[in-house]
Design an enzyme around this catalytic site. Sequence first.
Site, PDB file in Angstrom:
ATOM      1  N   SER A   1       0.835  -1.196   0.000  1.00  0.00           N
ATOM      2  CA  SER A   1       0.000   0.000   0.000  1.00  0.00           C
ATOM      3  C   SER A   1       0.880   1.260   0.000  1.00  0.00           C
ATOM      4  O   SER A   1       1.703   1.442  -0.897  1.00  0.00           O
ATOM      5  CB  SER A   1      -0.943  -0.037   1.207  1.00  0.00           C
ATOM      6  OG  SER A   1      -1.935   0.954   1.105  1.00  0.00           O
TER       7      SER A   1
ATOM      8  N   ASP B   1      -9.720  -3.119  -5.723  1.00  0.00           N
ATOM      9  CA  ASP B   1      -8.895  -2.150  -5.009  1.00  0.00           C
ATOM     10  C   ASP B   1      -8.788  -0.910  -5.880  1.00  0.00           C
ATOM     11  O   ASP B   1      -8.437  -1.011  -7.056  1.00  0.00           O
ATOM     12  CB  ASP B   1      -7.515  -2.756  -4.769  1.00  0.00           C
ATOM     13  CG  ASP B   1      -6.591  -1.884  -3.941  1.00  0.00           C
ATOM     14  OD1 ASP B   1      -6.890  -0.696  -3.750  1.00  0.00           O
ATOM     15  OD2 ASP B   1      -5.555  -2.401  -3.491  1.00  0.00           O
TER      16      ASP B   1
ATOM     17  N   HIS C   1      -8.280  -4.549  -1.217  1.00  0.00           N
ATOM     18  CA  HIS C   1      -7.078  -3.951  -0.643  1.00  0.00           C
ATOM     19  C   HIS C   1      -6.752  -4.574   0.715  1.00  0.00           C
ATOM     20  O   HIS C   1      -7.591  -4.609   1.606  1.00  0.00           O
ATOM     21  CB  HIS C   1      -7.269  -2.436  -0.494  1.00  0.00           C
ATOM     22  CG  HIS C   1      -6.025  -1.723  -0.065  1.00  0.00           C
ATOM     23  ND1 HIS C   1      -5.016  -1.416  -0.941  1.00  0.00           N
ATOM     24  CD2 HIS C   1      -5.618  -1.276   1.157  1.00  0.00           C
ATOM     25  CE1 HIS C   1      -4.044  -0.805  -0.295  1.00  0.00           C
ATOM     26  NE2 HIS C   1      -4.377  -0.714   0.977  1.00  0.00           N
TER      27      HIS C   1
END
Length: 218
Positions: free
Chosen positions: A66, A159, A189
């Site tokens: 991320s 995502d 995600h």
Amino acid sequence: MDTPRAFAARIADQVGAVVVSPDYRLAPEHPFPAGLDDCWAALEWTRAHAGELGVDPDRIGVGGFSAGGALAAGLALRARDTGGPRIRYQYLLFPQLDDRLETVSAREFTDTPVLDRAALVLSWKHYTGSGPASPLAAPARAEDLSGLPPAFVGVCAYDPLRDEGIHFAHRLIKAGVSTELVHYPGTFHASVGIGHADVSRRMVRDQIDALRRGLRAD
């Protein structure tokens, strides 16, 4: 054990690598470049202390999930452009790379689990402010990706970061960078954290295999 430490311990155990996981400063209290500077300091420290750590200075990789993926890619760009420590490999899992949020997934995923468009807008505002981001903050803005280390890029189907990861991987390939791109169907995600799911186990296997290949001796 918290999630980052658990992942770091697994990599150390299964890859057989020394893992340095910096406790970098976070936005909004500490916006860009604080976090990147902290990670850069950790990279330089690791290189300087390679001998006592038992680290091969020619086999140092960077990686992150991320926002950590943005930091890892930013380190690779900074090292290339400043002649910093040589980075052998970059591992980027569902990386956050582009503050422009113009991809299909960034526009359309407004109610996805864990992360959606509104959360992305807020996170970039906290990290970089209201103006365009530096390529070191948002690596997708870098005009030239040539000369970067080989990469693994993994993206999740549902995502908002999905498409920017795919685009970044394609650009790496076009720039002549050896790149592996994997799309994980049915995932969202950070769903790798659901450890009992078959696809999460696959993501972990892919991570270990990629790092073993990327950091192996010539």
